[in-house]
Design a protein around this motif. Sequence first.
Motif, PDB file in Angstrom:
ATOM      1  N   UNK B  42       0.515  -1.437   0.295  1.00  0.00           N
ATOM      2  CA  UNK B  42      -0.028   0.246  -0.532  1.00  0.00           C
ATOM      3  C   UNK B  42       1.048   1.123  -0.056  1.00  0.00           C
ATOM      4  N   UNK B  43       1.334   0.734   0.390  1.00  0.00           N
ATOM      5  CA  UNK B  43       2.724   2.219   1.063  1.00  0.00           C
ATOM      6  C   UNK B  43       2.973   2.694  -0.934  1.00  0.00           C
ATOM      7  N   UNK B  44       3.949   1.802  -1.518  1.00  0.00           N
ATOM      8  CA  UNK B  44       4.399   2.292  -2.377  1.00  0.00           C
ATOM      9  C   UNK B  44       3.468   2.103  -3.654  1.00  0.00           C
ATOM     10  N   UNK B  45       2.039   1.887  -3.302  1.00  0.00           N
ATOM     11  CA  UNK B  45       1.014   2.508  -3.745  1.00  0.00           C
ATOM     12  C   UNK B  45       1.087   4.351  -4.333  1.00  0.00           C
ATOM     13  N   UNK B  46       0.935   4.633  -3.468  1.00  0.00           N
ATOM     14  CA  UNK B  46       0.547   6.130  -2.492  1.00  0.00           C
ATOM     15  C   UNK B  46       1.898   6.587  -2.861  1.00  0.00           C
ATOM     16  N   UNK B  47       3.097   5.870  -2.635  1.00  0.00           N
ATOM     17  CA  UNK B  47       3.888   6.274  -3.086  1.00  0.00           C
ATOM     18  C   UNK B  47       4.337   6.629  -4.473  1.00  0.00           C
ATOM     19  N   UNK B  48       3.593   5.401  -5.576  1.00  0.00           N
ATOM     20  CA  UNK B  48       3.919   5.904  -6.535  1.00  0.00           C
ATOM     21  C   UNK B  48       2.876   6.827  -7.673  1.00  0.00           C
ATOM     22  N   UNK B  49       2.321   7.028  -6.659  1.00  0.00           N
ATOM     23  CA  UNK B  49       1.136   8.339  -7.172  1.00  0.00           C
ATOM     24  C   UNK B  49       0.942   9.524  -5.974  1.00  0.00           C
ATOM     25  N   UNK B  51       3.212  12.409  -6.038  1.00  0.00           N
ATOM     26  CA  UNK B  51       3.380  13.542  -6.636  1.00  0.00           C
ATOM     27  C   UNK B  51       2.250  14.038  -7.444  1.00  0.00           C
TER      28      UNK B  51
END
Lengths: 167, 260
Positions: B42-49, B51
Amino acid sequence: MVDFLDELEKDVPALRRYARALTRNIDRADDLVQDTLERAIARRGLFRPRGPLRPWLFTILTNLHRNSRRSDRRRGETVDVATVELATSAPQPGHLALAELARAIETLPLDQKEALLLVTLEGLAYSEAAAILQIPTGTLMSRLGRARATLRQLTGGETQPHLRTVK
Amino acid sequence: MSEISRDTLMAYLDNELDAATRVKVEADAAAMAEVAAYARQSDAIRTLYAPVGAEPLPSHLDPHRLALQAQRRQWRAVAQAAMIVCVLGIGIAAGWLLRPSANAPALYDRLIADAVSAHTVYVAENRHAVEVASNDSEHLSTWLSNRLDTTLAMPDLSVQGLTFLGGRLLPAPAIPGGRAAQLMYENAAGERTTLYITPATGVGGPAYESVRLGTDQVLYWANTIFTCTIVGTGTPEQLQAIANAVFAQLSPGASPLYES
């Protein structure tokens, strides 16, 4: 009226983020957001909910996106995944893993992708996300579970320590 | 593997669990490891978008601007609708004003027809042939003048061998004002002639019209003030002589009635 527009403005970044994650295309995403805002402005008198605007806006955007996909399919257009830019382009630790994750999300069926993005990316409660997608909470959870399992499979299983560094 | 279901793990991750169940999950090390893996994802998905959410807002996505544009479009639509209504209105009005002239003759034709009907009905009457008799002709003149909203004298046709019997008021729905006067005359042989007079306002049509309907001869004439339909049993020439006399007596030059 001014309150409404100010409130709307506060939700635009979230709408853009969700739209970008759904379409993975800056122009299509922003078109979708603009359509959503225009529709919300036009319908504020009739359909504006009493509570917060955000779930309503996500509902509009989700439906517009589904409609546009339907008409794209009718026209025979396809989105070329390979040419779609990543939202994050600066080289950084875990960038490759993120790119991998983005591609993995892309392969998900739309209904799973919607559920995943509304809950993980936008942090909506299950009940809100289920209402937006017009499905029972149980269905939402099963889509969410399948999406997460698929992503774990596609991005290398249980352990992804390099992703931990990206916050 | 943990006994805790995937749904419960997810619900823990997404803050959808009640306190008691949370405690249960937290007590299970294997379950917490699963949760951590989901959390990283989930962190990775948030990090991805994330910006995207931080990007400055492009002006074309500013709700205030969009609302303004929508308002302008709405006004334009209203203006357009108003324009269409105007154009339609002008079109309809023009269509009405320039409506086929076939309608205009119909009006004087109807006057002629009404005159003949009235003639047929009332010349057959003996005691009630007229509403006001000729011995009260001054009153008759005033009354009919008032009702027709124009000054109407009772023409004297004794030169033509006709005795004035009197007159009546009749409805004339076809014309503005809706009223007509019928004046009745009789010759020595007891043959009756009627004048059917209306104001000329809005009638149009020809100035003269001579027709024969059954045993009746009809002569219609109109000037700017009156229309007069003469219905009688005489020849067209006899009716023409009557018409000339009536016209002379009602015409502007001969009478102060028509000064305006």
